[in-house]
Design a protein around this motif. Structure first.
Motif, PDB file in Angstrom:
ATOM      1  N   SER A 136       5.610  11.594  -5.032  1.00 28.26           N
ATOM      2  CA  SER A 136       5.278  10.205  -4.721  1.00 28.26           C
ATOM      3  C   SER A 136       5.190  10.027  -3.208  1.00 28.26           C
ATOM      4  CB  SER A 136       6.357   9.275  -5.289  1.00 28.26           C
ATOM      5  OG  SER A 136       6.402   9.365  -6.700  1.00 28.26           O
ATOM      6  N   PHE A 162      -2.121   9.591   1.930  1.00 24.63           N
ATOM      7  CA  PHE A 162      -3.010   8.433   2.044  1.00 24.63           C
ATOM      8  C   PHE A 162      -2.818   7.719   3.380  1.00 24.63           C
ATOM      9  CE2 PHE A 162      -3.307   8.473  -2.718  1.00 24.63           C
ATOM     10  CZ  PHE A 162      -4.690   8.582  -2.769  1.00 24.63           C
ATOM     11  N   CYS A 163      -1.589   7.722   3.901  1.00 29.72           N
ATOM     12  CA  CYS A 163      -1.304   7.094   5.186  1.00 29.72           C
ATOM     13  C   CYS A 163      -2.086   7.793   6.303  1.00 29.72           C
ATOM     14  CB  CYS A 163       0.197   7.151   5.459  1.00 29.72           C
ATOM     15  SG  CYS A 163       0.694   6.365   6.998  1.00 29.72           S
ATOM     16  N   ASP A 223       0.828  -1.211   0.000  1.00 32.55           N
ATOM     17  CA  ASP A 223       0.000   0.000   0.000  1.00 32.55           C
ATOM     18  C   ASP A 223       0.865   1.265   0.000  1.00 32.55           C
ATOM     19  OD1 ASP A 223      -2.281  -1.558   0.079  1.00 32.55           O
ATOM     20  OD2 ASP A 223      -2.402  -1.528   2.263  1.00 32.55           O
ATOM     21  N   ASP A 279       0.649   6.745  -7.973  1.00 34.63           N
ATOM     22  CA  ASP A 279      -0.726   7.243  -8.026  1.00 34.63           C
ATOM     23  C   ASP A 279      -0.929   8.073  -9.307  1.00 34.63           C
ATOM     24  OD1 ASP A 279      -3.250   7.800  -6.173  1.00 34.63           O
ATOM     25  OD2 ASP A 279      -2.725   9.698  -7.158  1.00 34.63           O
ATOM     26  N   MET A 300       2.086  11.824  -1.734  1.00 29.22           N
ATOM     27  CA  MET A 300       0.863  11.042  -1.906  1.00 29.22           C
ATOM     28  C   MET A 300       0.814   9.915  -0.880  1.00 29.22           C
ATOM     29  SD  MET A 300      -0.746  12.544  -4.319  1.00 29.22           S
ATOM     30  CE  MET A 300      -2.052  11.351  -4.559  1.00 29.22           C
ATOM     31  N   SER A 301       1.962   9.278  -0.646  1.00 27.35           N
ATOM     32  CA  SER A 301       2.006   8.150   0.281  1.00 27.35           C
ATOM     33  C   SER A 301       1.698   8.582   1.713  1.00 27.35           C
ATOM     34  CB  SER A 301       3.381   7.469   0.215  1.00 27.35           C
ATOM     35  OG  SER A 301       3.387   6.296   0.999  1.00 27.35           O
ATOM     36  N   ARG A 306       2.519   1.605  -3.447  1.00 29.57           N
ATOM     37  CA  ARG A 306       1.565   1.739  -4.557  1.00 29.57           C
ATOM     38  C   ARG A 306       1.243   3.210  -4.800  1.00 29.57           C
ATOM     39  NH1 ARG A 306      -2.863  -0.680  -2.557  1.00 29.57           N
ATOM     40  NH2 ARG A 306      -2.431  -2.758  -3.374  1.00 29.57           N
ATOM     41  N   ASP A 307       1.170   3.986  -3.721  1.00 30.68           N
ATOM     42  CA  ASP A 307       0.850   5.407  -3.841  1.00 30.68           C
ATOM     43  C   ASP A 307       1.921   6.199  -4.588  1.00 30.68           C
ATOM     44  OD1 ASP A 307      -1.411   4.837  -2.360  1.00 30.68           O
ATOM     45  OD2 ASP A 307      -0.487   5.378  -0.451  1.00 30.68           O
TER      46      ASP A 307
END
Length: 483
Positions: A339, A346-347, A86, A93, A342-343, A89-90
């Motif tokens: 990157s 989302f976290c 997970d 995105d 985004m991670s 993967r972000d």
């Protein structure tokens, strides 16, 4: 304290912030006005710690900003905050792909020579006064964001600004100039300011309108949105221009002979060639597709990164861009920065940490004066949007804020427009918006300088919000309180 000692200090400070949160006892749940409790899990607590670590390392540049982004993914997997699948993967995105596509378009624009044509023509119009040159750049940037995503605008403007800076000349000791700092920081800020003027300026705008309709049942038209926020955006553009002239007063008031030089350089380019026409047509088609996505329902399901990546693909197929450009001219440090952004965004979202922070903050404002409440909401969005996706900042904050607004008798429209304006102008950190990171690629300023400049700039837009609340918005029929 020498540079290496400072670096080690801030590395350890970031680690200390992370482990303090990671090992801290469980925090009390956040409770919203309706009585609903939001627990903060161990993963959420660790996510906040990681968020602090990343912020410290980014601001003080203890390592390349892209490497700090890699650390975000590694820490999530290493300390079981989220699975590695997970967390990483972000990094791919679609938003990151959109930024990559924007960079490819900007690179093609430059290689074809279009940027020099635009830069020389603009300098011919605005003349030799450095203040007017800055204002001209800011106005063009803001205008383009009315119909284009501000990421694409920044990618388009960046090579033009590089050409202008080359004509300005560097300082005698080879260091970045004050003019260069004002030029690139101002481009980033005015891209944000212009993007709040229409629904096409960024995904956060239609998202905010969607939440507002869901909670109030009232739809906001394209014209209504612009009527309320376009004056806010344009006043911000001129205030940013004035502020930067104070903070980074250009070394030269005028650049003697610049207009003649610009005309001479433009003449050297000769007539528009086939490559320029091809690049221009492809970019026009890609940007038209982005605009039509907001109008044609069938295109809304297509991710906005697709038109830009398709344009980039065409440039490689036609040999306008080559593998050397891909390897050496794409700023992968910036791509990695987003990157990681985004991670971590989302976290914070998926672990519930962002929602817990928002509810905790808003709960303190339940019994406040209505103006304190409005400023508190907008300040929260302003801070959050510097760290996480602006759409996420709106999604986390607006629903709770609209509930409390009703409780306090505050007009929900004021919350909608105030929060949306703040979400479009993250002036403190590079990760707040793609134009910020692209401007940094100019190497004209440090992350610390950007942060310090962003403090008065953020204060200016909060003051402007108060001014709009008591003057312009009531004039057009939007009162602060429910009648």
């Amino acid at each position: 304290m020498n540079q290496n000692t400072k670096r080690i200090f801030f590395i350890l400070l970031g680690l200390a912030a992370f482990f303090t949160l990671y090992l801290a006892p469980q925090f009390a749940p956040a409770v919203d006005p309706s009585g609903k409790a939001f627990e903060l899990s161990q993963e959420g607590k660790a996510a906040i710690g990681l968020f602090l670590l990343a912020g410290i390392w980014w601001v003080f540049e203890v390592t390349p900003i892209g490497v700090t982004s890699i650390a975000i993914g590694v820490f999530q997997a290493l300390f079981l905050i989220r699975p590695a699948k997970d967390a990483f993967r972000d990094f791919m995105d679609p938003t990151v792909m959109f930024i990559l596509g924007s960079l490819l378009i900007g690179l093609a624009f430059t290689k074809a020579g279009i940027t020099k044509r635009i830069a020389y023509k603009m300098l011919d119009v605005v003349g030799e006064d450095t203040r007017k040159i800055l204002l001209g750049v800011f106005i063009i940037t803001a205008l383009l964001t009315h119909i284009m995503a501000h990421t694409a605008v920044a990618a388009t403007m960046f090579p033009i600004l590089v050409a202008i800076l080359a004509l300005y000349g560097e300082s005698t000791d080879g260091k970045p100039t004050k003019f260069g700092k004002a030029l690139f920081i101002g481009m980033a800020y005015t891209a944000g300011a212009g993007s709040i003027c229409t629904l096409l300026g960024g995904a956060r705008n239609p998202a905010a309108v969607g939440f507002y309709k869901e909670f109030t049942g009232i739809d906001v038209s394209f014209i209504d949105f612009s009527l309320h926020l376009a004056p806010f955006g344009w006043l911000t553009v001129f205030l940013i221009w004035a502020l930067l002239l104070v903070i980074y007063k250009p070394e030269k008031k005028r650049i003697p002979g610049l207009r003649e030089k610009a005309r001479a350089e433009y003449a050297k380019l000769g007539p528009v060639n086939k490559q320029e026409v091809f690049v221009g047509v492809v970019i026009f088609c890609a940007l038209t597709m982005l605009v039509l996505q907001a109008i044609i329902p069938a295109l809304k399901t297509m991710d906005r990164s697709v038109p830009l990546l398709a344009a980039g693909l065409l440039f490689f197929l036609s040999n306008i861009l080559t593998v050397e450009d891909l390897e050496k001219k794409i700023p992968w440090n910036i791509v990695l920065l987003f990157s990681g952004a985004m991670s971590i965004g989302f976290c914070l979202w998926q672990t519930g940490a962002a929602e817990w922070i928002a509810v905790k903050w808003l709960a303190m404002l339940v019994n406040a004066h209505w103006l304190v409440f409005v400023l508190g909401i907008c300040f929260l969005v302003l801070i959050m949007t510097n760290f996480i996706m602006n759409v996420a900042a709106i999604a986390i904050t607006l629903p709770v804020a609209l509930v409390i607004a009703n409780y306090l008798g505050v007009n929900p429209e004021l919350i909608l427009y105030g929060a949306t304006a703040m979400a479009g102008m993250p002036f403190l950190l590079l990760i707040g918006a793609a134009p910020n990171a692209m401007a940094y690629e100019s190497k004209q300023f440090t992350t610390g300088e950007f942060f310090k400049t962003g403090i008065p700039a953020s204060a200016v837009i909060l003051c402007l919000l108060v001014l709009m609340t008591f003057t312009y918005w009531p004039i057009i029929g939007m009162s602060a309180l429910i009648k």
